[in-house]
Design a protein around this motif. Structure first.
Motif, PDB file in Angstrom:
ATOM      1  N   GLY A 153       0.889  -1.361  -0.026  1.00 32.56           N
ATOM      2  CA  GLY A 153       0.058  -0.038   0.021  1.00 32.56           C
ATOM      3  C   GLY A 153       0.725   1.132   0.019  1.00 32.56           C
ATOM      4  N   ASN A 172      -4.513   7.041  -4.501  1.00 32.76           N
ATOM      5  CA  ASN A 172      -5.021   5.961  -3.763  1.00 32.76           C
ATOM      6  C   ASN A 172      -5.926   4.888  -4.535  1.00 32.76           C
ATOM      7  N   LYS A 173      -5.894   4.933  -5.822  1.00 36.73           N
ATOM      8  CA  LYS A 173      -6.593   4.054  -6.620  1.00 36.73           C
ATOM      9  C   LYS A 173      -5.759   2.986  -7.413  1.00 36.73           C
ATOM     10  N   ASP A 226      -6.075 -12.135  -1.657  1.00 37.65           N
ATOM     11  CA  ASP A 226      -6.739 -11.531  -0.141  1.00 37.65           C
ATOM     12  C   ASP A 226      -5.497 -10.879   0.574  1.00 37.65           C
ATOM     13  N   ILE A 247      -4.622  -7.711  -1.270  1.00 32.51           N
ATOM     14  CA  ILE A 247      -5.753  -6.660  -0.995  1.00 32.51           C
ATOM     15  C   ILE A 247      -5.738  -5.997   0.515  1.00 32.51           C
ATOM     16  N   GLY A 248      -5.567  -7.021   1.556  1.00 36.82           N
ATOM     17  CA  GLY A 248      -5.370  -6.689   2.960  1.00 36.82           C
ATOM     18  C   GLY A 248      -4.306  -5.571   3.130  1.00 36.82           C
ATOM     19  N   GLU A 257      -5.828  -2.400   1.439  1.00 33.62           N
ATOM     20  CA  GLU A 257      -6.755  -1.769   2.325  1.00 33.62           C
ATOM     21  C   GLU A 257      -6.348  -1.096   3.659  1.00 33.62           C
ATOM     22  N   LYS A 258      -5.261  -1.574   3.943  1.00 36.51           N
ATOM     23  CA  LYS A 258      -4.386  -1.256   5.473  1.00 36.51           C
ATOM     24  C   LYS A 258      -4.177   0.282   5.124  1.00 36.51           C
ATOM     25  N   GLU A 259      -3.764   0.679   3.956  1.00 40.26           N
ATOM     26  CA  GLU A 259      -3.211   1.850   3.549  1.00 40.26           C
ATOM     27  C   GLU A 259      -4.494   2.998   2.797  1.00 40.26           C
ATOM     28  N   ASP A 260      -6.138   2.313   2.912  1.00 38.52           N
ATOM     29  CA  ASP A 260      -6.834   3.050   2.385  1.00 38.52           C
ATOM     30  C   ASP A 260      -6.803   3.069   0.793  1.00 38.52           C
ATOM     31  N   GLU A 294      -8.147   2.494  -2.645  1.00 41.03           N
ATOM     32  CA  GLU A 294      -9.162   1.907  -3.667  1.00 41.03           C
ATOM     33  C   GLU A 294      -8.883   0.807  -4.608  1.00 41.03           C
ATOM     34  N   ILE A 295      -9.255  -0.559  -4.209  1.00 44.26           N
ATOM     35  CA  ILE A 295      -8.966  -1.404  -5.281  1.00 44.26           C
ATOM     36  C   ILE A 295      -9.762  -2.101  -6.157  1.00 44.26           C
TER      37      ILE A 295
END
Length: 402
Positions: free
Chosen positions: A24, A34-35, A51, A54-55, A58-61, A63-64
């Motif tokens: 991230g 952040n995309k 996963d 993705i985790g 998502e920890k760094e916000d 958007e995926i």
């Protein structure tokens, strides 16, 4: 040293167990956004590796969006689908997670998304790409293709003909080499992908474009593979050995990025066109059929390769040492348990002429012409006959260590 050459790498390499957990931060730093779009395949989804990534995002916000319609030997249509998702969501970073197929789709889609044309518009570089505007990060889950550091992709048209595209800007901005992500790879795929890397290294340092730097990367990759493949196949959770295989694959990728490949890849890609055979298996079959023939023409370098493969050179002439490398290579393949049979591929001696036609096609010419020894049509026809006759006899030609 009369020849002049250049060597460069556009890709930043980050290595370490669980290094992917920092992904991230890498996305934010490289893209200032952040995309992101994650491109992977169904097997990676099923294994839970997507996963994991993705985790970390998502920890760094971040958007995926996830695209996973990628098959082995990807189709141009998959690239176009991925490119449309990248355009529609406005992503500034594309991540490739998986083997060479997922990474090739990611690299190509990131460039295709910058224009308005479909992937086939750029096949064999009939047309240039628009300037790169989307950064790319590759996360390999195999130790094989080296696609995480190359500026070339392989894909298939609607007729399943393999074609290429390349561009200096296609080289990823970053490669994250995390041995943990290769730990769940099944033994057959571990073997097939590792031998793909080994063939890369051998062909890069023996090809017509080789340089001392290419030779250094190649020979070290060969050493790391020969010293660690048994360890990994015996103990799949040996992350130190897996890390060395991963680095070997990346170094071999850097070698072919500059030095190209040769006859084994010409033959291997033709096999893939005929029967959709796994690329690692195909090039292994091809090198076994051509190793001795090549070694006779490039004795000095093949002697160095033999040493890197672990052949003891006491009492051997340089030519004997070079030729002994063929036996060592074959022994490594046999011990790996890699199934080289073509019995289930519906190929036979009746396919020799078609096989020859694909080997001599335009898309395979660069590999054929870069080889250390020029193959005539008669040579290629003999290789085709040997491969189709030998590889179709038995389902298991190997003495497996597994």
């Amino acid at each position: 040293m009369g020849n002049t050459f250049e060597f460069s790498s556009r890709t930043k390499i980050a290595f370490g167990i669980d290094r992917s957990l920092e992904l991230g931060k890498d996305v934010k730093k490289l893209s200032r956004s952040n995309k992101a779009v994650l491109i992977t395949d169904p097997g990676i989804i099923k294994a839970g590796l997507a996963d994991h990534v993705i985790g970390a995002l998502e920890k760094e916000d971040i958007e995926i969006q996830v695209f996973h319609n990628v098959q082995s030997d990807p189709m141009a249509g998959s690239i176009d689908e991925a490119a449309e998702i990248i355009r529609s969501c406005g992503a500034k970073c594309v991540l490739g997670l998986g083997g060479g197929s997922a990474m090739d789709v990611a690299k190509m889609a990131a460039l295709v998304a910058g224009g308005e044309r479909a992937a086939m518009h750029y096949a064999l570089m009939a047309n240039p790409f628009a300037p790169k505007s989307i950064c790319t990060i590759m996360i390999p889950t195999t130790s094989g293709t080296g696609a995480e550091v190359t500026n070339t992709v392989v894909f298939s048209d609607e007729n399943k003909r393999k074609v290429w595209a390349w561009d200096a800007e296609m080289a990823p901005d970053m490669a994250i080499i995390d041995p943990q992500l290769t730990a769940a790879l099944p033994a057959q795929l571990t073997a097939a992908t590792t031998f793909d890397a080994l063939v890369h290294a051998i062909e890069a340092c023996t090809g017509k474009r080789t340089t001392p730097i290419i030779e250094a990367f190649s020979l070290q990759a060969i050493r790391l593979i020969s010293q660690n493949i048994k360890k990994v196949l015996h103990r799949p959770d040996d992350l130190e050995a897996r890390g060395k295989l991963a680095l070997a694959a990346t170094m071999a990728g850097m070698a072919i990025e500059q030095g190209g490949t040769g006859i084994a890849h010409c033959i291997g890609h033709a096999l893939g066109t005929l029967a959709r055979i796994h690329h690692g298996k195909a090039v292994t079959i091809a090198l076994m059929a051509t190793y001795m023939w090549n070694a006779e023409a490039a004795v000095t370098m093949y002697a160095e390769i033999a040493r890197a493969l672990g052949v003891k050179d006491e009492g051997l002439t340089e030519k004997e040492l070079a030729l002994a490398g063929a036996s060592q290579f074959s022994q490594m393949v046999a011990e790996s348990g890699l199934n080289l049979s073509l019995q289930d591929e519906n190929l036979s001696a009746a396919d020799i002429d078609c096989f020859l036609e694909v080997m001599e096609s335009e898309e395979n010419a660069p590999m054929r012409l870069n080889n250390c020894r020029l193959a005539t049509s008669a040579d290629l026809k003999q290789f085709a006959a040997d491969i189709l006759q030998t590889s179709s006899k038995s389902k298991d030609l190997n003495q497996s260590i597994l």
